[in-house]
Write an enzyme that holds these catalytic residues in place. Structure first.
Site, PDB file in Angstrom:
ATOM      1  N   SER A 104      26.403  27.885  36.304  1.00 20.19           N
ATOM      2  CA  SER A 104      25.054  28.393  36.058  1.00 20.19           C
ATOM      3  C   SER A 104      24.137  27.357  35.428  1.00 20.19           C
ATOM      4  O   SER A 104      22.969  27.633  35.190  1.00 20.19           O
ATOM      5  CB  SER A 104      25.128  29.629  35.144  1.00 20.19           C
ATOM      6  OG  SER A 104      25.629  29.268  33.870  1.00 20.19           O
ATOM      7  N   LYS A 151      21.086  37.130  30.207  1.00 17.83           N
ATOM      8  CA  LYS A 151      20.439  35.847  29.952  1.00 17.83           C
ATOM      9  C   LYS A 151      18.957  36.013  29.675  1.00 17.83           C
ATOM     10  O   LYS A 151      18.402  35.369  28.773  1.00 17.83           O
ATOM     11  CB  LYS A 151      20.647  34.923  31.158  1.00 17.83           C
ATOM     12  CG  LYS A 151      22.091  34.482  31.361  1.00 17.83           C
ATOM     13  CD  LYS A 151      22.251  33.663  32.633  1.00 17.83           C
ATOM     14  CE  LYS A 151      23.683  33.218  32.850  1.00 17.83           C
ATOM     15  NZ  LYS A 151      23.869  32.466  34.104  1.00 17.83           N
TER      16      LYS A 151
END
Length: 795
Positions: free
Chosen positions: A675, A718
């Site tokens: 990521s 996130k």
């Protein structure tokens, strides 16, 4: 042996006659009899036994005794004069009383000896002996019990007179007949008369034996069991085990009341029979009882009283217990609606995935309350032994049922709500794989016949509402995960935490600390600052602990005299100490090579900073910060993509003269995952181009060697973490747009989301460099150097 002289003490006998040559033990209890025994002991133990003419009447005078008896000698005496004697007598001679002496406390008699008359020749005597032996053996064979020793004794006797007395002493005849046999002096007449009596005895015994055999065949199984049980009861009472019979009857009734399936019922009855036949001292006795206790206590056919539930009422309970989680509540209500419509309860098993403190366990409690069912929580964290799920076999010492059956027993209902907590924390060991054992528990097609090793029979788990919780999917094997429906519970926003604290946490802590709402007040500003500067979590557990600190502070102040404690913004440092978390982004100085990234962790989302620096070298890359293989590979891809665009980013830069040092702070924490590709790329591009990136711009996404920006997971966590840290812009792949629907509207409205497809767009947004006309064709064209390429490439 010398005969006694003079008067001999008389011992009256009731219901029996003592014969010469026969030894017999008698109980002596009457006063005159006791004194006669005492007197006999002074006359060399000689005594005369005379039978009473009327055994039921007391003896008033000597005429009530027969005048023919037996001279006997006392061989042993047991007991005392006060409690009575047990006297062993051996008969020697037949005696006839000539006169009685009555001037003493006892009867004494002057007697003369009367011997048998010899009126038979040896051949007749042999024939009589043979006949008497034969009839005696036949009678003994018909007598119940073991008579082998008696038969051997009969065969060993050679004196026909002694054998006649032995037979007379042991056949069933009346007292008069016994006395008549004693008074017969002719051996021939006595034996002939005895043969007649013994034939009658033989016929009588034969009839009894036939009756016993016929009764034995006609008695039904129930009657036989009843008789045997009564006999067993008597034996156990003698052994001090009388309570066992009532215990068996108690178990028998409990087995009937349990209404078990046929297989389980047969096993219980089998165990009950074993319990009956085993004594209390048997090693397996307690093991059988423990097994039966479990079997009769399980709710084989007992369900909850509440057969139906109201969906609106269930929704109200969920809303009252939990703030937010609208999507989760909607999915739970849909699941409950399916349960309400279906007649069969089998269906999917819910799995709540989320960081600690977001309400996974309490959601299970709310579901149980909404359904009106019993609630059981089974902690699976740290379970490494398969027997914790399936139980131990009963042959082992200390064996127990598994946690599932134990919870069923504790619930007392076969349709309770079971919460399997921390299902991702199970691990495999040499004792087996508990996750594999859970497959049968959670598979709707298999759990109708779940078999616990200790229980040793199938139990139907299909009516139980199973809910599992986990922090992440990583620790759950795929076959087990396939049997559950995943419901994701990510972290709360600041606003959601504020409402949870106001609605649930503060009232709860006030009550737990013995306060009243009038004694403590927490201002909204102080609560917001506590959430943002004293806690950094996805859930609300740390927030609950901070509120508990405030409550303890208030308790002390109230005991010292304050009427009410108001927790205001200026008082927070006094109560909670210095701020633990600052706005990380605000502290970051905009520097080339530093970029804010987003990361997912099992406890929620978080932000991280990627830092790069140039050092003199030869074009190598140094990576620090405990990065895993995936991030190291992403760093190499990012370096290649930056070198390909070097002419646009920094035409004068020479990679061969510098090493690039890439570092992710918090080096003690391992970091890995697909990521951080675009973050690493942007950090390198920022360093090479000497352009700064806005610290309030964060990004997440992976990159390919062709420059594509690929989607990643954990978007909701996130983005919420970015919002919590003060970030107002986020770059991500356009293929993650669907995941933004899960992000609360209050967070999305305050942030600018850039959806990109290519790294050129990322660099344009982050660095302000226009790469829109950049071509993805090979920068190195083989047509200029065809002669130096292999034939395959030149073609």
């Amino acid at each position: 042996m010398s005969m006694p002289i003079g008067a001999i003490p008389v011992l009256p006998l009731k219901n029996t006659v003592l014969y010469p040559g026969i030894t017999q033990t008698l109980r002596v209890g009457r006063d005159k009899s006791l004194k006669a025994v005492d007197a006999a002991m002074l006359k060399d133990n000689w005594i005369v036994t005379l039978a009473q003419r009327h055994p039921d009447k007391p003896i008033e005078n000597p005429d009530e005794l027969y005048h023919w008896g037996t001279l006997a000698k006392i061989e042993s005496i047991k007991g005392t004069h006060e409690q009575g004697y047990f006297v062993t007598l051996r008969g020697y001679h037949r005696m006839k009383v000539n006169s009685f002496k009555t001037d003493t406390e006892i009867y004494e008699a002057h007697t003369e000896r009367v011997d048998d008359t010899t009126d038979i020749d040896p051949s007749t005597e042999g024939a009589l002996l043979t006949s008497l032996r034969q009839i005696s053996i036949e009678v003994l064979q018909l007598v119940p019990g073991n008579t082998e020793q008696a038969q051997e004794l009969v065969l060993a006797i050679e004196d026909v007179g002694l054998l006649s007395y032995l037979a007379a002493a042991n056949i069933e005849i009346g007292l008069d007949e016994r006395q008549h046999l004693l008074e017969m002096t002719s051996i021939k007449d006595r034996v002939m008369h005895l043969l007649t009596l013994m034939n009658q005895q033989k016929d009588n015994l034969q009839v009894r034996q036939d009756i016993r055999q016929k009764l034995g065949t006609k008695l039904g199984q129930t009657q036989r069991e009843h008789i045997l049980r009564e006999q067993l009861k008597t034996i156990r009472e003698e052994l001090g085990e009388g309570d066992e019979t009532s215990a068996v009857e108690d178990y028998s009734q409990k087995i009937k009341d349990a209404k078990m399936p046929k297989e389980a019922n047969d096993l219980a009855l089998q165990q009950l029979k074993k319990l009956e036949s085993s004594g209390q001292q048997s090693p397996e006795h307690q093991m059988i009882r423990s097994h039966l206790d479990l079997m009769v206590s399980l709710p084989w056919s007992k369900a909850s009283d509440k057969k139906d539930f109201n969906l609106d009422e269930a929704e109200s309970i969920l809303h009252a217990d939990h703030y937010g989680l609208d999507k989760i509540k909607k999915r739970i209500l849909q699941h409950l609606a399916v349960l309400k419509l279906k007649k069969e309860k089998r269906g999917s098993i819910l799995l709540f995935i989320g960081p600690p403190g977001v309400g996974k366990t309490s959601l299970g409690q709310s579901i149980a309350r909404a359904l009106g069912k019993k609630y059981q929580r089974i902690s699976l964290g740290g379970v490494r032994d398969e027997s914790e799920i399936r139980g131990h076999r009963r042959t082992y010492i200390g064996s127990l049922p598994g946690r599932i059956i134990a919870a069923v027993k504790k619930a007392g209902e076969n349709d309770a709500v079971f919460l399997l907590d921390e299902i991702d924390k199970m691990s495999r060991s040499f004792s087996g794989d508990p996750a594999s054992a859970m497959l049968e528990v959670l598979d709707p097609e298999q759990n109708t016949t779940f078999t616990d090793h200790y229980l040793d029979t199938a139990f139907d788990l299909s009516n139980i509402f199973f809910i599992a919780t986990a922090n992440s999917l990583e620790g759950i094997p795929l076959p087990l995960l396939d049997r559950m429906e995943v419901i994701d519970l990510s972290g709360y926003t600041i606003a959601e935490k504020f409402h949870i604290a106001k609605t649930h946490l503060i009232p709860k802590q006030i009550k737990e600390h013995g306060l009243t709402p009038d004694q403590i007040e927490i201002s909204d500003e102080a609560l917001f600052k506590t959430i943002s500067h004293y806690t950094r979590e996805a859930g609300v557990r740390e927030l609950q602990r901070k509120i508990a600190e405030m409550a303890r502070f208030a308790s002390e102040k109230i005991l010292r005299g304050e009427a009410k404690v108001v927790v205001e913004l200026l008082r927070l440092e006094e109560i909670l100490g210095p701020e633990r978390y600052q706005n990380e982004v605000a502290d970051v100085v905009a520097t080339p090579g530093v970029v804010t990234g987003l990361a997912w962790t099992p406890v929620g989302g978080d932000i991280l900073f990627i830092e790069t620096a140039l050092v003199p070298g030869k074009g190598e890359m140094i990576v620090t910060g405990q990065l895993g293989d995936v991030m190291k590979e992403s760093a190499q891809i990012a370096k290649s993509l930056v070198k390909a665009r070097l002419q646009t980013l920094a035409p004068a830069f020479d990679f061969s003269k510098f090493d690039i040092h890439l570092h992710v702070p918090s080096g003690g924490i391992p970091k890995d995952g697909p990521s951080a590709g675009i973050t690493l790329l942007t950090s390198l591009a920022s360093l090479i181009s000497r352009r700064v990136v806005n610290p309030k711009l964060a990004m997440t996404g992976e990159i390919s060697l062709r420059g594509k920006v690929m989607p990643v997971g954990g978007i909701k966590e996130k983005v919420i973490a970015a919002h919590r840290a003060g970030i107002n812009e986020v770059i991500m792949s356009d293929r993650n747009e669907k995941d933004l629907k899960d992000v609360p509207e209050e967070v999305r409205s305050q942030m600018k989301i850039h959806l990109v497809q290519h790294i050129n767009q990322v660099l344009t947004i982050a660095l302000g460099i226009d790469l829109s006309d950049w071509s993805d064709e090979l920068l190195y064209h083989p047509k200029d150097h065809d002669a130096n390429l292999p034939s395959a490439m030149s073609n």
